[in-house]
Design an enzyme around this catalytic site. Structure first.
Site, mmCIF file in Angstrom:
data_model
loop_
_atom_site.group_PDB
_atom_site.id
_atom_site.type_symbol
_atom_site.label_atom_id
_atom_site.label_comp_id
_atom_site.label_asym_id
_atom_site.label_seq_id
_atom_site.Cartn_x
_atom_site.Cartn_y
_atom_site.Cartn_z
ATOM 1 N N ASP A 79 0.818 -1.210 0.000
ATOM 2 C CA ASP A 79 0.000 0.000 0.000
ATOM 3 C C ASP A 79 0.850 1.257 0.000
ATOM 4 O O ASP A 79 0.344 2.368 0.160
ATOM 5 C CB ASP A 79 -0.936 0.012 1.217
ATOM 6 N N ASP A 112 6.492 -6.224 3.745
ATOM 7 C CA ASP A 112 5.209 -5.965 3.110
ATOM 8 C C ASP A 112 5.334 -5.148 1.829
ATOM 9 O O ASP A 112 4.446 -5.172 0.984
ATOM 10 C CB ASP A 112 4.266 -5.259 4.089
ATOM 11 N N GLU A 113 6.429 -4.427 1.656
ATOM 12 C CA GLU A 113 6.601 -3.599 0.463
ATOM 13 C C GLU A 113 7.717 -4.085 -0.450
ATOM 14 O O GLU A 113 8.016 -3.458 -1.461
ATOM 15 C CB GLU A 113 6.883 -2.147 0.869
ATOM 16 N N HIS A 130 24.227 -28.889 -6.363
ATOM 17 C CA HIS A 130 25.096 -30.039 -6.102
ATOM 18 C C HIS A 130 26.567 -29.709 -6.352
ATOM 19 O O HIS A 130 27.450 -30.435 -5.895
ATOM 20 C CB HIS A 130 24.641 -31.260 -6.916
ATOM 21 N N ASP A 145 17.815 -28.141 -7.196
ATOM 22 C CA ASP A 145 19.239 -28.123 -7.529
ATOM 23 C C ASP A 145 19.632 -26.772 -8.123
ATOM 24 O O ASP A 145 19.883 -26.635 -9.322
ATOM 25 C CB ASP A 145 19.558 -29.253 -8.508
ATOM 26 N N SER A 156 27.852 -29.288 -15.273
ATOM 27 C CA SER A 156 26.901 -28.986 -14.198
ATOM 28 C C SER A 156 26.878 -27.505 -13.851
ATOM 29 O O SER A 156 27.910 -26.839 -13.779
ATOM 30 C CB SER A 156 27.263 -29.764 -12.935
ATOM 31 N N GLY A 157 25.676 -27.013 -13.591
ATOM 32 C CA GLY A 157 25.504 -25.621 -13.197
ATOM 33 C C GLY A 157 25.479 -24.661 -14.350
ATOM 34 O O GLY A 157 25.092 -23.503 -14.197
#
Length: 486
Positions: A154, A164-165, A293, A340, A436-437
């Protein structure tokens, strides 16, 4: 990165993308519904290597094909060695008559005290349950009271930490439409460009999670859009918090070895103790996205170095790279490979250039269907069980429908909402150990979007065993949350 056209039918190991062969039990998840479109969004809640260091135990040494999920073995009940009845005390069938009037008061007082204690415990439990329900209902505690959800977004900070914001803005669709949450209508609406400026744009980027970057904004004319407030110009804000997804190099169609540094400028090599372990993707000058991982057993930031803007490992050997300040790991389950994904924050920002540039995170409202072309890149092995590549490799593959990927011949229900499949069911092209990644990307409207991070798979380039990737859009809220927090 396996690109040989030889098709392998025998699965010799489980590929977890490390330099050495990674053996980890496959995950379990219930199978999906019938032929859904492969979406990057989570289903509704109810619908569903390393250096040769003999003194360091690397992930590739921790798993073998013989490993399986832990089994529970029932244990006999423990023998109670405490006497519950004292032998010298005898029970009486009418004990009330044995109590004198003078001895009733201690009994009454004790009973009252006991009841008060029980009542206090009940009140405490109810209070805690109410607080938990309050937090679960997207509320917060401020001044010893819960703030109603109607006060969220708000424009006034009601919560102690500003929760809240903090999540009131988002980017939507391939046009990067800036949207704000309306607590009145309880939905997202577009922000009008009337009166909008760079200061407001930077503030919105920071509230989304891009605290250190801002690229610019423009107005998009569309009278049909639903705005957060009256909009005379009918022009919505298109906000770019990062200059992402642009590829400036020359890619050889059908090629496998990357020959230009500007082709995949978001690709990085992650070195642990001086040697390539995994890949990663630049999402801002400070943040790298990779697989959980990769860092699960190596969560000390000091052991990692990030190399951006290079094609060969030999170049990196003489470069300094970028040190890592913080590693943030999702709630990763090493037995199932659920969640992952991990983030690395660098000590110093990367210098953005034609060779070093962020990839775009997919915005809300974007979905990607099966058979869509995408690319996976990395320095992974060129064949199952092989050594990592000295030069950056690329492979063109396609997204695979989740129902097909969860079918009995493929992964038999092992793919969850946090994962997506990509590859070729015939085999022959796939990511492999060392990838990986690294990024799985696709091109939409001349920009490259990060769909996934290389996670796991049965072998490399095996028939009916495509690569499995972390579903980046599923984790989008989590990614922005960490970027806001750190």
């Amino acid at each position: 990165m396996n690109r040989t056209e030889t098709i392998y039918d025998n699965v010799s190991h489980v590929n977890y993308g490390f330099h050495d062969e990674e053996q980890r039990p496959p995950p379990y998840a219930p199978s999906s519904g019938v032929n859904p479109a492969l979406s990057q969004f989570p289903a509704p809640p109810n619908t569903q290597h390393l250096p040769q260091n003999p003194h360091v135990l690397y992930p590739s040494q921790r798993y073998s094909p013989a490993h399986s999920l832990p089994h529970y073995t029932p244990q006999p009940a423990l023998i109670n060695t405490h006497h519950t009845v004292t032998p010298t005390i005898y029970l009486d069938t009418n004990p009330v008559n044995k109590v004198s009037r003078r001895k009733k008061w201690p009994y009454i007082v004790g009973t009252v005290v006991t009841l008060l204690v029980i009542a206090g415990v009940v009140v405490a439990v109810l209070w805690f349950y109410g607080l938990f329900a309050c937090l679960q209902g997207r509320m917060c505690e401020a001044d010893k009271k819960c703030v109603s959800v109607s006060l969220w977004c708000d424009g006034t900070v009601d919560c102690p930490s500003g929760e809240d914001e903090a999540q009131c803005y988002r980017l939507y669709g391939p046009n990067f439409l800036l949207q704000k949450y309306s607590n009145v209508s309880a939905n997202w609406k577009n922000v009008c460009s009337d009166g909008f400026n760079d200061n407001l744009a930077k503030q919105a980027c920071a509230e989304i999670g891009y605290k250190d970057t801002y690229s610019g904004y423009q107005g998009i004319l569309s009278p049909s859009l639903d705005f957060i407030s009256a909009c005379q110009s009918s022009t919505a804000v298109s906000l770019k918090c990062t200059d992402c997804g642009r590829s400036t190099g020359n890619r050889i169609v059908g090629g496998t070895t990357v020959t230009s540094k500007g082709v995949w400028p978001w690709q990085v090599s992650l070195h642990y103790s001086g040697r390539h372990l995994c890949g990663g993707s630049i999402i801002t000058p400070y943040w790298i996205l990779t697989a959980a991982h990769c860092v699960h057993q190596f969560s000390n930031p000091g052991g990692w170095t990030v190399y951006a803007g290079y094609l060969t490992q030999s170049e990196m050997a003489s470069a300094s790279g970028n040190s890592v300040n913080r590693i943030v790991i999702h709630d990763f389950n090493p037995n199932t490979n659920e969640n992952d994904i991990a983030l690395m924050r660098l000590n110093t920002a990367l210098t953005i250039s034609t060779n070093i540039r962020p990839v775009c995170l997919p915005n809300k409202g974007m979905s990607f269907t099966a058979q869509q072309d995408c690319y996976v890149t990395g320095w992974g092995a060129l064949f199952s069980g092989g050594s990592s590549s000295a030069t950056l490799q690329e492979a063109k593959i396609q997204l695979i429908d989740s129902t097909i990927c969860n079918s009995r011949p493929v992964y038999n229900g092992l793919i969850t909402d946090t994962m997506i499949c990509a590859g070729k069911l015939a085999g022959g092209v796939d990511s492999c150990q060392g990838d990986s990644g690294g990024p799985l990307v696709t091109n939409v409207r001349s920009l490259w979007w990060l769909l996934g991070d290389t996670s796991w798979g049965d072998g490399c380039a095996v028939r009916n065993k495509p690569g499995v990737y972390g579903n980046v859009t599923y984790f989008l809220d989590w990614i922005y949350q960490q970027m806001r927090k750190y």
